[in-house]
Write an enzyme that holds these catalytic residues in place. Structure first.
Site, mmCIF file in Angstrom:
data_model
loop_
_atom_site.group_PDB
_atom_site.id
_atom_site.type_symbol
_atom_site.label_atom_id
_atom_site.label_comp_id
_atom_site.label_asym_id
_atom_site.label_seq_id
_atom_site.Cartn_x
_atom_site.Cartn_y
_atom_site.Cartn_z
ATOM 1 N N LYS A 97 4.662 94.657 32.438
ATOM 2 C CA LYS A 97 5.689 95.676 32.732
ATOM 3 C C LYS A 97 6.660 95.247 33.824
ATOM 4 O O LYS A 97 6.937 95.997 34.766
ATOM 5 C CB LYS A 97 5.053 97.013 33.075
ATOM 6 N N ARG A 98 7.213 94.074 33.690
ATOM 7 C CA ARG A 98 8.185 93.590 34.663
ATOM 8 C C ARG A 98 9.554 94.213 34.385
ATOM 9 O O ARG A 98 9.874 94.574 33.253
ATOM 10 C CB ARG A 98 8.286 92.070 34.607
#
Length: 288
Positions: A97-98
């Site tokens: 989840k960057r």
């Protein structure tokens, strides 16, 4: 392209994505005593789960936070798990989840699409703008990698941002989904789905049919089944002709031995849960 491989794996093995969100608390005590350090405990637990479920799942998803929390020993277990799945010709989604500006995103892309932590798919957040996703395109073009971008998530708090409406009445998640669909046209696989997929939770069935219709060429990573209340009949609404998505379960699979009261055979219990889940989803698809 990895999206084509994933599509074919769904056709062969079903829709289950086994989540390796492995916490030491999930591992039976007797198993922990077989090893001298946390790295070996976690990796070997994962290995048992992978060996028991590989032929019945479409892919594995590894939530990196569970490994980062343990520092270097956790990241070594993460790498060994990645390597083991790849050696087995499995498919891995790294749930990272960057979401950051372009220059930083380039480094995230490099970190997870090559080198020690190379994976097949990653998860991304779109909320800093679509230019935060573009640095991953190079790896999608050259190495066939893929991304799953947050669209309509399964958590209760999703409504705080994803449900905000624009002046024309469209919600944030609808706008993001359509923009990603347009971007994905440059990355369509032979299967008809794009390497830019979406994270779409199965806990909002009132939106399911419209989402699937509006985002026809987008492959879905579908959380929310089981522990968060999503049911197989809900999942079926997010699929298209029996494909187009994988359904993640982590605790339901890793902790199946507790429900079956058989910690000595935890891996077998996980396999049984995967088969039950796979058949549950297939039955719902056939009944739709």
């Amino acid at each position: 392209m990895m999206i084509d491989k994933l599509y074919k794996r769904v056709e062969k093995n079903g829709h289950v994505c086994a989540g390796l969100d492995t916490s030491l608390d999930y591992i039976p005590e007797y198993f922990k005593t077989k090893y001298f350090n946390e790295e070996d405990i976690i990796f070997n637990f994962n290995k048992e789960i992978i060996d028991a479920t590989y032929d019945k799942v479409a892919c594995f998803k590894i939530q990196i936070a569970y490994y980062e929390a343990l520092g270097l020993k956790g990241l070594r277990a993460y790498k060994r798990t990645l390597d083991y799945i790849k050696e087995s010709d499995g498919i891995v989604i790294s749930d990272i989840k960057r979401g950051d500006i372009s220059s930083t995103a380039k480094m995230y892309a490099r970190a997870h699409f090559e080198g020690d932590f190379e994976t097949d798919f990653i998860t991304l957040s779109p909320y800093m703008g679509l230019d935060s996703i573009e640095p991953y395109f190079e790896y999608m073009k050259q190495k066939g990698k893929g991304v799953f971008v947050l669209v309509r998530t399964s958590n209760e708090g999703a409504k705080d941002i994803e449900f905000i409406e624009s002046k024309d009445g469209n919600k944030v998640y609808e706008i993001i989904g359509k923009k990603l669909k347009n971007m994905g046209q440059d990355f369509l696989g032979n299967c008809g789905y794009s390497s830019i997929g979406g994270v779409v939770g199965c806990t909002h069935i009132d939106e399911a049919v419209k989402l699937r219709k509006d985002l026809g060429g987008m492959f879905f990573l579908i959380p929310g089944y089981g522990a968060q209340g999503g049911k197989a009949e809900d999942v079926a609404l997010y699929l298209k002709n029996g494909n187009g998505g994988v359904v993640n379960s982590s605790r339901g699979i890793l902790l199946a031995y507790k429900k079956q009261n058989d910690e000595k055979n935890f891996a077998k219990c996980s396999r049984n849960e995967v088969i039950r889940m796979r058949d549950d989803i297939l039955q719902a698809i056939n009944s739709k």
